[in-house]
Design a protein around this motif. Structure first.
Motif, PDB file in Angstrom:
ATOM      1  N   SER A  20       9.958  -5.014   2.066  1.00  0.00           N
ATOM      2  CA  SER A  20      10.637  -3.719   1.932  1.00  0.00           C
ATOM      3  C   SER A  20      10.406  -2.853   3.163  1.00  0.00           C
ATOM      4  O   SER A  20      11.259  -2.048   3.545  1.00  0.00           O
ATOM      5  CB  SER A  20      10.162  -2.999   0.670  1.00  0.00           C
ATOM      6  N   ASN A  21       9.246  -3.018   3.804  1.00  0.00           N
ATOM      7  CA  ASN A  21       8.974  -2.280   5.045  1.00  0.00           C
ATOM      8  C   ASN A  21       9.952  -2.678   6.146  1.00  0.00           C
ATOM      9  O   ASN A  21      10.392  -1.850   6.937  1.00  0.00           O
ATOM     10  CB  ASN A  21       7.544  -2.574   5.503  1.00  0.00           C
ATOM     11  N   SER A  28      13.091   0.139  -3.830  1.00  0.00           N
ATOM     12  CA  SER A  28      12.546  -1.218  -4.001  1.00  0.00           C
ATOM     13  C   SER A  28      11.059  -1.186  -4.328  1.00  0.00           C
ATOM     14  O   SER A  28      10.594  -1.931  -5.207  1.00  0.00           O
ATOM     15  CB  SER A  28      12.801  -2.047  -2.726  1.00  0.00           C
ATOM     16  N   THR A  29      10.293  -0.311  -3.679  1.00  0.00           N
ATOM     17  CA  THR A  29       8.861  -0.233  -3.993  1.00  0.00           C
ATOM     18  C   THR A  29       8.631   0.353  -5.377  1.00  0.00           C
ATOM     19  O   THR A  29       7.677  -0.025  -6.058  1.00  0.00           O
ATOM     20  CB  THR A  29       8.112   0.606  -2.941  1.00  0.00           C
ATOM     21  N   THR A  61      15.881  -4.499  -0.201  1.00  0.00           N
ATOM     22  CA  THR A  61      15.853  -3.184   0.447  1.00  0.00           C
ATOM     23  C   THR A  61      17.105  -2.960   1.284  1.00  0.00           C
ATOM     24  O   THR A  61      17.624  -1.843   1.346  1.00  0.00           O
ATOM     25  CB  THR A  61      14.595  -3.045   1.327  1.00  0.00           C
ATOM     26  N   THR A 117      13.844  -1.458   5.281  1.00  0.00           N
ATOM     27  CA  THR A 117      14.193  -0.037   5.379  1.00  0.00           C
ATOM     28  C   THR A 117      14.564   0.383   6.796  1.00  0.00           C
ATOM     29  O   THR A 117      15.205   1.420   6.994  1.00  0.00           O
ATOM     30  CB  THR A 117      13.005   0.833   4.892  1.00  0.00           C
ATOM     31  N   THR A 168       6.350  -6.010  -0.841  1.00  0.00           N
ATOM     32  CA  THR A 168       6.213  -4.692  -0.216  1.00  0.00           C
ATOM     33  C   THR A 168       6.296  -4.807   1.315  1.00  0.00           C
ATOM     34  O   THR A 168       6.833  -3.923   1.979  1.00  0.00           O
ATOM     35  CB  THR A 168       4.883  -4.031  -0.609  1.00  0.00           C
ATOM     36  N   HIS A 203       0.682  -1.225  -0.008  1.00  0.00           N
ATOM     37  CA  HIS A 203       1.718  -0.775   0.925  1.00  0.00           C
ATOM     38  C   HIS A 203       1.112   0.146   1.984  1.00  0.00           C
ATOM     39  O   HIS A 203       1.422   0.032   3.180  1.00  0.00           O
ATOM     40  CB  HIS A 203       2.808  -0.035   0.128  1.00  0.00           C
ATOM     41  N   SER A 256      13.755   1.843   0.759  1.00  0.00           N
ATOM     42  CA  SER A 256      12.466   1.216   0.460  1.00  0.00           C
ATOM     43  C   SER A 256      11.787   1.918  -0.709  1.00  0.00           C
ATOM     44  O   SER A 256      11.011   1.302  -1.445  1.00  0.00           O
ATOM     45  CB  SER A 256      11.557   1.266   1.695  1.00  0.00           C
TER      46      SER A 256
END
Length: 578
Positions: free
Chosen positions: A151-152, A126-127, A117, A155, A148, A440, A123
């Motif tokens: 990725s949070n 990536s998600t 990410t 971002t 996931t 997510h 994000s």
């Protein structure tokens, strides 16, 4: 001045009433016309006041479109910045996702999510890759959940970079950096609690599986993004990328390894163009010998015919987008400073930061969460929303206590991108893709339940304020924070996790225990120092470099001055060719 007279021998002055005699002090005229200047002076004053008022109104009216213009360029620069990162590191990100042996390790999967990410600066991208891999069967839901979560975290680097642009003023920088890092603190704390819980119990997997089985989900198409509709006409003139290349590499398609991410201008027979699904790139060549006329397919942009590699174009766009982003941010801050001052600023701050009347004050934060989720859903980008409010936090228009629920709402709003991508999956793979998208969503809901409902649990606010104070005192700490939190620490954890669970637990458990003890002692030192032994009431027993950044600050300052002196010395030395 010469030829003019100031009346001081009577009050009021001759020919003027008590109501208008003050004009005599402002406007002095030659003696012969003193008694007849009343009307002229008043007219001049009225004209001057009218001119000043008109100028002020016109200036205020011009500032509004200017602010929207710079905001538009700011958002477009974020879009181009994301494209630049994808050109520079998109294929690397795809190669990282391709190794399923690594992704089966939850901690390694978390780090992969962070690094990917950060590389693609999105994000949503990536998600979307994760959802595509789950939908294709290359990745199971359990392995995708830690990614996931990562990725949070990844971002939130964008608005932290944006906060660096306000480093010129210490107070603004302190507020802006605190407002940006409250997102980081929330994500890191949520992962520290929820990742071990997920590994031990699989609660996200179980809850989302029940939700998918309960809901009657049907395959559909992506909802339009309002922000893309507004920005794409401009950004598409600069660069256009085929993000399916990154997804294809992640899914193991070796034929895409040497293919450029940049869409190119191609020519096709007219009858083929009508059957194209949308943007075309390197789909084919016109035969040139047939009777069908050759027409250009969509994809014309600034780098359409460039022979430069993706990395070179990515670095060029990275530099250009950062320059535009910094310029727009500086101009936005200046315009906001000129508009939001005095009574206007106080009124806006009061409206934004004031709670609802009793007994509904507790609802205000949850309403802010809904506002943040709705705005992010409209923009389809949490990075854009959080980056847009960061300058307002720096100016003090939005308090960090109000920015926190807005950021939490943005975390929820960004999950809609993955949900919409999942709904566009084929029918036989829809359930798995929708499940990871819901993971997510439920991860962010769980984080909010942990770190928001009770005031005493809102630790991210206190952590972010501490980081803001630290960066206001040592500005270089902001850059160190970015490097450590988003590059060095994830890489270190990744390396340790690849050595096995035993090594990870053996190294991680003592470290986390020590970190917890230090945090508890710090709290007691500030609030209840009498509860601690006298030798532990301060950290003076340790070397200064272990409990203060002052030694490092002196070192960095000396190194900076040395470099500046060396450079200035080289400039002052006469050249041998002179």
């Amino acid at each position: 001045g010469a030829g003019h007279s100031w009346r001081r021998d009577g009050w009021p002055a001759p020919g003027l009433s008590k109501d208008t005699c003050w004009v005599w002090v402002l406007y002095t005229v030659p003696p012969p016309y003193q008694l007849g200047c009343n009307t002229a002076a008043l007219c001049s004053l009225a004209e001057l006041g009218l001119y000043t008022k008109a100028k002020s109104i016109l200036s205020s009216l011009l500032k509004v479109p200017l602010m929207f213009g710079f905001l538009y360029l700011f958002v477009c620069s974020l879009d181009v910045l994301s494209s630049a990162f994808q050109l520079a590191g998109g294929k690397v990100a795809g190669d990282i996702f391709k190794d399923n042996a690594i992704l089966s390790n939850p901690v390694a999967g978390l780090v992969v999510g962070i690094l990917v990410t950060v590389l693609v600066q999105s994000s949503s991208t990536s998600t979307s890759i994760i959802v595509s891999m789950v939908a294709s069967g290359l990745l199971d839901v359990s392995s995708a959940i830690p990614i996931t979560m990562g990725s949070n975290i990844g971002t939130s680097v964008t608005n932290t970079i944006v906060a660096l642009m306000q480093a010129g003023d210490r107070d603004d920088f302190k507020r802006a950096f605190a407002g940006a890092t409250v997102h980081d603190c929330f994500n890191w704390l949520s992962v520290l609690v929820l990742l071990p819980l997920e590994v031990a119990s699989g609660y996200l997997h179980r809850v989302t599986k029940i939700a998918v089985a309960t809901l009657n989900i049907r395959s559909g198409q992506d909802a339009p993004s309002l922000l893309k509709v507004i920005t794409e006409p401009f950004t598409c003139l600069i660069i256009q990328l085929d993000k399916s290349v990154i997804t294809g590499i992640a899914m193991g398609d070796e034929s895409l390894s040497n293919r450029s991410l940049i869409k190119v201008w191609c020519e096709l027979p007219a009858q083929q163009v009508s059957s194209l699904p949308g943007w075309g790139w390197r789909i084919g060549e016109g035969n040139g010998a047939g009777t069908d006329p050759l027409v250009p397919c969509p994809g014309h942009h600034l780098f359409v015919d460039s022979s430069l590699p993706d990395l070179a174009i990515g670095l060029m766009l990275l530099a250009g987008s950062l320059v535009v982003l910094c310029t727009c941010l500086i101009m936005l801050v200046k315009l906001l400073n000129s508009v939001l001052k005095g009574q206007a600023a106080k009124a806006i701050q009061k409206v934004i930061n004031t709670d609802l009347p009793f007994p509904f004050g507790w609802v205000t934060g949850y309403f802010a969460i809904l506002v943040g989720a709705a705005m992010t859903f409209v923009m389809q980008s949490s990075s854009v929303f959080t980056s847009a409010i960061t300058p307002l936090i720096g100016l003090g228009v939005i308090s960090i206590e109000r920015a926190y629920p807005l950021t939490l709402g943005s975390n929820i709003g960004t999950t809609t991108t993955a949900i919409l991508d999942a709904l566009a999956s084929p029918g036989d793979k829809l359930a798995s893709a929708f499940q990871i998208a819901l993971c997510h969503f439920f991860f962010n809901i769980s984080g909010i339940l942990l770190w928001y409902p009770l005031p005493c649990t809102r630790l991210p606010i206190h952590m972010a304020k501490e980081l803001g104070e630290c960066t206001a005192k040592y500005r270089w700490f902001a850059v160190l924070y970015l490097i450590v939190c988003f590059l060095l620490l994830p890489s270190l954890v990744f390396g340790i996790s690849m050595a096995g669970w035993e090594v990870l637990v053996g190294v991680g458990t003592p470290f986390l225990g020590l970190l917890t003890c230090v945090a508890m002692v710090n709290v007691l030192q500030r609030r209840k120092p009498s509860h601690l032994p006298k030798w532990l009431q301060t950290w003076d027993l340790l070397p200064s470099w272990l409990h203060s950044l002052q030694p490092m600050d002196r070192l960095i300052t000396q190194a900076t001055l040395c470099c500046v002196n060396r450079c200035s010395g080289n400039l002052d030395e006469p050249s041998e060719y002179n």
